[in-house]
Design an enzyme around this catalytic site. Structure first.
Site, PDB file in Angstrom:
ATOM      1  N   GLN A 192      32.865  63.611  38.971  1.00  0.00           N
ATOM      2  CA  GLN A 192      31.508  64.158  39.108  1.00  0.00           C
ATOM      3  C   GLN A 192      31.570  65.676  39.060  1.00  0.00           C
ATOM      4  O   GLN A 192      30.543  66.333  39.038  1.00  0.00           O
ATOM      5  CB  GLN A 192      30.908  63.728  40.448  1.00  0.00           C
ATOM      6  CG  GLN A 192      30.837  62.230  40.618  1.00  0.00           C
ATOM      7  CD  GLN A 192      30.433  61.849  42.036  1.00  0.00           C
ATOM      8  OE1 GLN A 192      29.272  61.891  42.392  1.00  0.00           O
ATOM      9  NE2 GLN A 192      31.414  61.499  42.842  1.00  0.00           N
ATOM     10  N   ASN A 193      32.786  66.224  39.071  1.00  0.00           N
ATOM     11  CA  ASN A 193      32.943  67.677  39.057  1.00  0.00           C
ATOM     12  C   ASN A 193      32.737  68.211  37.653  1.00  0.00           C
ATOM     13  O   ASN A 193      32.983  67.524  36.658  1.00  0.00           O
ATOM     14  CB  ASN A 193      34.321  68.081  39.572  1.00  0.00           C
ATOM     15  CG  ASN A 193      34.510  67.691  41.017  1.00  0.00           C
ATOM     16  OD1 ASN A 193      33.531  67.437  41.709  1.00  0.00           O
ATOM     17  ND2 ASN A 193      35.745  67.622  41.467  1.00  0.00           N
ATOM     18  N   ASP A 215      33.994  71.426  36.991  1.00  0.00           N
ATOM     19  CA  ASP A 215      34.799  72.643  37.003  1.00  0.00           C
ATOM     20  C   ASP A 215      35.986  72.658  36.040  1.00  0.00           C
ATOM     21  O   ASP A 215      36.636  73.685  35.867  1.00  0.00           O
ATOM     22  CB  ASP A 215      35.282  72.936  38.436  1.00  0.00           C
ATOM     23  CG  ASP A 215      36.031  71.760  39.063  1.00  0.00           C
ATOM     24  OD1 ASP A 215      36.766  71.046  38.343  1.00  0.00           O
ATOM     25  OD2 ASP A 215      35.902  71.557  40.289  1.00  0.00           O
ATOM     26  N   HIS A 270      29.048  64.219  34.947  1.00  0.00           N
ATOM     27  CA  HIS A 270      27.982  65.199  35.182  1.00  0.00           C
ATOM     28  C   HIS A 270      28.137  66.441  34.299  1.00  0.00           C
ATOM     29  O   HIS A 270      27.606  67.496  34.594  1.00  0.00           O
ATOM     30  CB  HIS A 270      27.928  65.607  36.661  1.00  0.00           C
ATOM     31  CG  HIS A 270      27.472  64.485  37.552  1.00  0.00           C
ATOM     32  ND1 HIS A 270      27.692  64.456  38.901  1.00  0.00           N
ATOM     33  CD2 HIS A 270      26.805  63.333  37.275  1.00  0.00           C
ATOM     34  CE1 HIS A 270      27.192  63.333  39.419  1.00  0.00           C
ATOM     35  NE2 HIS A 270      26.655  62.643  38.445  1.00  0.00           N
ATOM     36  N   CYS A 308      22.708  77.005  24.108  1.00  0.00           N
ATOM     37  CA  CYS A 308      21.364  77.538  23.907  1.00  0.00           C
ATOM     38  C   CYS A 308      20.435  76.368  23.594  1.00  0.00           C
ATOM     39  O   CYS A 308      20.663  75.631  22.637  1.00  0.00           O
ATOM     40  CB  CYS A 308      21.359  78.528  22.741  1.00  0.00           C
ATOM     41  SG  CYS A 308      19.699  79.004  22.231  1.00  0.00           S
ATOM     42  N   SER A 323      34.481  62.382  47.469  1.00  0.00           N
ATOM     43  CA  SER A 323      33.079  62.193  47.083  1.00  0.00           C
ATOM     44  C   SER A 323      32.295  61.605  48.245  1.00  0.00           C
ATOM     45  O   SER A 323      32.764  60.680  48.906  1.00  0.00           O
ATOM     46  CB  SER A 323      32.969  61.265  45.875  1.00  0.00           C
ATOM     47  OG  SER A 323      31.600  61.027  45.585  1.00  0.00           O
ATOM     48  N   ASN A 346      38.742  60.649  51.820  1.00  0.00           N
ATOM     49  CA  ASN A 346      37.662  61.628  51.988  1.00  0.00           C
ATOM     50  C   ASN A 346      37.735  62.261  53.369  1.00  0.00           C
ATOM     51  O   ASN A 346      38.193  61.638  54.320  1.00  0.00           O
ATOM     52  CB  ASN A 346      36.307  60.928  51.797  1.00  0.00           C
ATOM     53  CG  ASN A 346      35.217  61.894  51.356  1.00  0.00           C
ATOM     54  OD1 ASN A 346      35.361  62.555  50.320  1.00  0.00           O
ATOM     55  ND2 ASN A 346      34.153  62.009  52.120  1.00  0.00           N
ATOM     56  N   ALA A 347      37.244  63.501  53.442  1.00  0.00           N
ATOM     57  CA  ALA A 347      37.290  64.217  54.721  1.00  0.00           C
ATOM     58  C   ALA A 347      36.332  63.612  55.751  1.00  0.00           C
ATOM     59  O   ALA A 347      36.558  63.725  56.950  1.00  0.00           O
ATOM     60  CB  ALA A 347      36.960  65.691  54.494  1.00  0.00           C
ATOM     61  N   GLU A 348      35.253  62.981  55.263  1.00  0.00           N
ATOM     62  CA  GLU A 348      34.247  62.420  56.176  1.00  0.00           C
ATOM     63  C   GLU A 348      33.933  60.982  55.768  1.00  0.00           C
ATOM     64  O   GLU A 348      34.256  60.569  54.658  1.00  0.00           O
ATOM     65  CB  GLU A 348      32.965  63.267  56.094  1.00  0.00           C
ATOM     66  CG  GLU A 348      33.126  64.656  56.711  1.00  0.00           C
ATOM     67  CD  GLU A 348      32.002  65.603  56.295  1.00  0.00           C
ATOM     68  OE1 GLU A 348      30.960  65.589  56.955  1.00  0.00           O
ATOM     69  OE2 GLU A 348      32.175  66.323  55.314  1.00  0.00           O
TER      70      GLU A 348
HETATM   71  P1  NAD Z   1      29.613  66.165  47.674  1.00  0.00           P
HETATM   72  O1  NAD Z   1      29.611  67.656  47.746  1.00  0.00           O
HETATM   73  O2  NAD Z   1      28.372  65.419  47.824  1.00  0.00           O
HETATM   74  O3  NAD Z   1      30.642  65.570  48.752  1.00  0.00           O
HETATM   75  C1  NAD Z   1      31.927  66.052  48.883  1.00  0.00           C
HETATM   76  C2  NAD Z   1      32.693  65.176  49.848  1.00  0.00           C
HETATM   77  O4  NAD Z   1      34.032  65.629  49.881  1.00  0.00           O
HETATM   78  C3  NAD Z   1      32.178  65.209  51.290  1.00  0.00           C
HETATM   79  O5  NAD Z   1      31.978  63.885  51.741  1.00  0.00           O
HETATM   80  C4  NAD Z   1      33.297  65.903  52.074  1.00  0.00           C
HETATM   81  O6  NAD Z   1      33.486  65.330  53.333  1.00  0.00           O
HETATM   82  C5  NAD Z   1      34.500  65.649  51.206  1.00  0.00           C
HETATM   83  N1  NAD Z   1      35.545  66.675  51.268  1.00  0.00           N
HETATM   84  C6  NAD Z   1      35.420  68.006  51.469  1.00  0.00           C
HETATM   85  N2  NAD Z   1      36.608  68.622  51.393  1.00  0.00           N
HETATM   86  C7  NAD Z   1      37.525  67.643  51.145  1.00  0.00           C
HETATM   87  C8  NAD Z   1      38.931  67.645  50.941  1.00  0.00           C
HETATM   88  N3  NAD Z   1      39.643  68.769  50.977  1.00  0.00           N
HETATM   89  N4  NAD Z   1      39.542  66.461  50.710  1.00  0.00           N
HETATM   90  C9  NAD Z   1      38.826  65.312  50.661  1.00  0.00           C
HETATM   91  N5  NAD Z   1      37.501  65.244  50.846  1.00  0.00           N
HETATM   92  C10 NAD Z   1      36.851  66.405  51.070  1.00  0.00           C
HETATM   93  O7  NAD Z   1      30.315  65.848  46.316  1.00  0.00           O
HETATM   94  P2  NAD Z   1      30.062  64.748  45.243  1.00  0.00           P
HETATM   95  O8  NAD Z   1      30.043  63.393  45.865  1.00  0.00           O
HETATM   96  O9  NAD Z   1      31.034  65.058  44.200  1.00  0.00           O
HETATM   97  O10 NAD Z   1      28.596  64.946  44.653  1.00  0.00           O
HETATM   98  C11 NAD Z   1      27.921  66.151  44.537  1.00  0.00           C
HETATM   99  C12 NAD Z   1      27.497  66.582  43.153  1.00  0.00           C
HETATM  100  O11 NAD Z   1      27.773  67.961  43.105  1.00  0.00           O
HETATM  101  C13 NAD Z   1      28.227  66.021  42.016  1.00  0.00           C
HETATM  102  O12 NAD Z   1      27.242  65.499  41.201  1.00  0.00           O
HETATM  103  C14 NAD Z   1      28.915  67.179  41.278  1.00  0.00           C
HETATM  104  O13 NAD Z   1      28.484  67.185  39.954  1.00  0.00           O
HETATM  105  C15 NAD Z   1      28.399  68.410  41.921  1.00  0.00           C
HETATM  106  N6  NAD Z   1      29.401  69.409  42.361  1.00  0.00           N
HETATM  107  C16 NAD Z   1      30.480  69.738  41.590  1.00  0.00           C
HETATM  108  C17 NAD Z   1      31.416  70.679  42.043  1.00  0.00           C
HETATM  109  C18 NAD Z   1      32.617  71.004  41.195  1.00  0.00           C
HETATM  110  O14 NAD Z   1      32.564  70.869  39.977  1.00  0.00           O
HETATM  111  N7  NAD Z   1      33.742  71.421  41.812  1.00  0.00           N
HETATM  112  C19 NAD Z   1      31.260  71.272  43.279  1.00  0.00           C
HETATM  113  C20 NAD Z   1      30.132  70.928  44.040  1.00  0.00           C
HETATM  114  C21 NAD Z   1      29.228  69.995  43.571  1.00  0.00           C
HETATM  115 ZN    ZN Z   2      20.214  80.248  20.405  1.00  0.00          ZN
END
Ligand code: NAD
Ligand code: ZN
Length: 247
Positions: free
Chosen positions: A99-100, A102, A117, A125, A191, A216-218
């Protein structure tokens, strides 16, 4: 011990699949959205990360996105990303669905990365379709707000991420669900599992017979469904699992 059991399951996987979220990149310095210290404690996501908001005022969008962009562009993969790449290389994982946006999985050496995502590494553009690396657009934000298209001069330059109100990339979603149905072990890392349809991927995998492992952390809504739940940091837990599997 739980990590030992996880290592056994993953070590024996023939069609393992990982789903990752913002948590895997937290230890690379990129803030998560939800959870402790998450960005959404500071912004209203549905507002600042929606296509309506972007179209109404690209400058407002970019002024929020600017700082986040420089953090993400400077970020490097952490041991969690490297461990997932190693699991693919050794044949335990067939792909990482993320879902990242980055690009850190690719940077760490993962080859089959399915970005459900989109990617924030490229900017498009919306008027003429021209694409540029995010870094090039990022570099001119101090002089130009909103940034303009180098080809047509348009102001609707949007990172190729999926904003709220936009459809998901169909091919990536289909591929993710196909792999989930075929998976024997499904690893979910970092996630919150509250964003759909991404959160359906582990559900489909579990219903199709995969053993579910949540790191996951939580707590997450899927913990009860999981064979193994490990509460910890992905950058610590995943390398430990790789170490226990041992090659
Ligand atoms: P989220 O931000 O909703 O949840 C992140 C989860 O990771 C939390 O439950 C948290 O407890 C846990 N967490 C935090 N640090 C951790 C670690 N070190 N090890 C393990 N777990 C850890 O993230 P999501 O479920 O990916 O959904 C959010 C949306 O945000 C996604 O759609 C994504 O596209 C986008 N997003 C992307 C980035 C990125 O590309 N790095 C960053 C933030 C959000
Ligand atoms: Zn253009």
């Amino acid at each position: 011990m739980t990590i030992q059991r996880a290592a056994e399951l993953i070590g024996g996987a023939r069609r393992g699949l990982a789903l990752t979220g913002a948590g895997v990149s937290a230890e690379s310095g990129i803030p998560t959205f939800r959870g402790a210290g998450g960005l959404w404690t500071r912004y209203d996501p549905v507002k600042v990360a929606s296509i309506e908001y972007f179209m109404a005022d690209p400058s407002a969008y970019w002024s929020v996105s600017k700082d986040r962009g420089s953090v993400a562009l400077a970020a490097r993969p952490n041991p969690g990303h490297h461990a997932l790449a190693a699991l693919e290389t050794s044949g335990r994982l067939v792909a990482v669905v993320t879902q990242n946006t980055d690009g850190l999985h690719q940077a760490s050496g993962s080859r089959t990365v399915i970005e459900v995502h989109g990617s924030s590494r490229t900017v498009e553009c919306l008027d003429c379709g021209n694409r540029e690396p995010r870094g090039d657009v990022q570099a001119r934000l101090d002089m130009e707000m909103p940034p303009r298209c180098r080809i047509c001069g348009g102001i609707f330059l949007k990172p190729t991420v999926v904003l709220f109100g936009e459809p998901l990339p169909r091919a990536a979603i289909q591929q993710a669900f196909t792999l989930a149905r075929e998976a024997d072990v499904m690893l979910v890392v970092g996630s919150s599992l509250v964003v759909y349809p991404a959160a359906d991927i582990p559900l489909v995998a579990a219903r199709s017979g995969a053993q579910l492992i949540v790191i996951n952390a939580e707590p997450t809504p899927f913990d009860e469904l999981a064979a193994i739940v490990i509460r910890g940091k992905s950058g610590e837990v995943l390398p430990e699992i790789v170490e226990l599997i041992g090659g």
